[in-house]
Each structure stands twice: as C-alpha cells, then as structure tokens.
Design an enzyme around this catalytic site. Structure first.
Site, short mmCIF file in Angstrom:
data_model
loop_
_atom_site.label_atom_id
_atom_site.label_comp_id
_atom_site.label_asym_id
_atom_site.label_seq_id
_atom_site.Cartn_x
_atom_site.Cartn_y
_atom_site.Cartn_z
CD GLU A 38 -2.48 1.00 2.89
OE1 GLU A 38 -2.06 0.17 3.74
OE2 GLU A 38 -3.44 1.75 3.10
CE LYS A 109 -7.08 1.04 3.74
NZ LYS A 109 -5.86 1.40 4.48
CB CYS A 144 -4.09 -2.14 4.34
SG CYS A 144 -3.12 -2.35 5.85
C1 ACM Z 1 -3.92 0.12 7.18
O1 ACM Z 1 -5.04 0.03 6.65
N1 ACM Z 1 -2.91 0.66 6.55
C2 ACM Z 1 -3.69 -0.41 8.51
#
Ligand code: ACM
Length: 266
Positions: A38, A109, A144
C-alpha cells in the site's frame, strides 16, 4: 503461473527513491504477477489532505505510464499502492497494470484506517473482479484495513476472483490469523504484500509488521517474508484450482449461502 510479493520500507515523501525501488524490483523479477505494498510510492503516514495531495499521482501521469509500459513489455501483471488524485478527490488506491493495457484500472480503498480519514476520500470504486483471459486469471483487489471486513473478500470471491491481491501497510499483529480464513471461506489465493519499518509523525510512531505472505485457497501459507527487511518472495499458483466451489457432492460454499438469513436491521 508465478506470483511475487515485494516487501520493502517506502521512505515517507521520498517519491524518487520509492519509484526507483519499484522499477528496479519489477525489472529484476521473473514472475507473471508482482504485488507491492500500500502507498508504496509515497510512504504511509499523512496527517492531512495537503500532504496526501502533494504526493498524489494522476493515473495517466508519466510515473504511472512507466508501470503501464513495463507491464506490456515484460508481460507481467503489476499491482502497486499509491496516492491517487482524481479531480478534487484523493484516494488511497491500488493500480492494476496488465500486459494488455485496456485492462488497466484502479481500486480505491473502501475502509479507511485511523488518520487516513484526515488525508483521503473514501474509495468509490467498490470491489470488482478483473477477468484477464490472456493469462486465464481472475484478480480482485482490496487494501490493508479492508481485511477487517469479511464482506470485502466475500464480494471479490462472489464476483469470481481466483486471486485477491492486498497491498498493505499493516500495523496490527492480528491479520495473519484472519487472512487465511478469508482465503478458505472464498476458496481463493490471497496475496498480502506488506511493508516493514516505522514512521513517526507528531510524536506517534507506527510500526509496520512485514511478514508478507501468499495464502492458498486452503489457508496454507505458501511463502512468507520476515517481519523486517526487504524481500521478494515468490511462489507458483494455479488459478483454475480455485473455481470448483463444491467441497463434497452436496455442499457448495457459495450456493449454500442463505442471504435472506443474513439481513441485520441497524
Ligand atoms: C492500514 O489500513 N494501513 C492499517
């Protein structure tokens, strides 16, 4: 088919270092699919939108075009987490670059973690599957903290993903217990490319815990990196083996679902 996961420690705000690291990793890799963490181009811990915008890329910029070019030239699927600017919005995104550039796309995301709420807009792509016939693979992305929501991997499984890629900057020790379950319950491969190292902002230090891993559809860990240190881990995968969702003559993990029993009214 071979997949590589690249673990490294992106340097916060050092776009040139991170970009060169990623380009070199791609050039030195001999897998069909390569997955980076990420926010691999920028580092993670932005305190506000000014910082995220200053480190954002348009999906059509020169840096992104370099990845598009390498995907075509090297016949490789490349997945990279980056800050994406789109109009007035700024997203924590993953770029998916394919040898056939007409398949290139971004996943934004969905579930923002902690102070990401100060720096990013909530993703608006939703979860989607890319059916890529040239390599006979279905690939879906989550990023993530999406791991905390079984719905994310479930959507990707139901949409037909064989492989879920999960660029990550994970900070909790819990995820290695949960990711294998996401792989089992959807019968998919799950690739977690995590970063390592620390970032300190305003007196708060985040420790990213490495251990990048590739899980097979039974939740077995096919390869895993150490908690710290640069690593390029690789393994073979067989996407077609994920597609039979029956596990005996009667039961089928998706057809046995009873969605009308799952509605919760609040
Ligand atoms: C995250 O979502 N970077 C913990």
């Amino acid at each position: 088919m071979k997949i590589s996961l690249i673990q490294f420690a992106p340097q916060l705000f050092n776009r040139e270092y991170n970009h060169n690291y990623i380009i070199n990793s791609i050039k030195n890799d001999n897998s069909d699919i390569i997955v980076f963490p990420e926010l691999a181009l920028s580092g993670y811990y932005f305190l506000n939108r000014e910082e995220s915008l200053a480190n954002a890329y348009d999906f059509n910029c020169d840096e992104m075009n370099a990845f598009k070019y390498l995907a075509e030239q090297l016949n490789k699927i490349i997945v990279i987490g980056f800050v994406e600017k789109s109009g007035e919005k700024v997203f924590n995104s993953a770029g998916l670059f394919f040898p056939d550039s007409s398949f290139n796309c971004v996943y934004r995301k969905t579930h923002l973690f902690y102070k990401e709420h100060n720096a990013f807009d909530r993703g608006d792509t939703g979860f989607f599957n890319v059916k890529y016939p040239d390599m006979d693979i279905n690939i879906g992305a989550m990023i993530c903290y999406d791991w905390r929501f079984p719905e994310a991997a479930r959507c990707l499984g139901l949409l037909g993903a064989d492989l879920i890629v999960c660029p990550s900057n994970l900070v909790t020790p819990l995820w290695p217990k949960v990711m294998p379950a996401r792989a089992i319950e959807n019968k998919v491969y799950l690739a977690v490319a995590n970063r390592y190292g620390t970032e300190t902002r305003d007196g708060e230090t985040l420790l990213f815990n490495g251990k990048s891993a590739l899980y097979d559809f039974y939740g077995n860990e096919l390869c895993q990196a150490a908690p710290e240190g640069d690593a390029a881990i690789a393994t073979d995968i067989f996407p077609e083996k994920t597609r039979e969702k029956s596990f005996n003559p009667i039961n089928h993990i998706f057809k046995d679902r009873i969605p009308e029993k799952y509605s919760v009214l609040f």
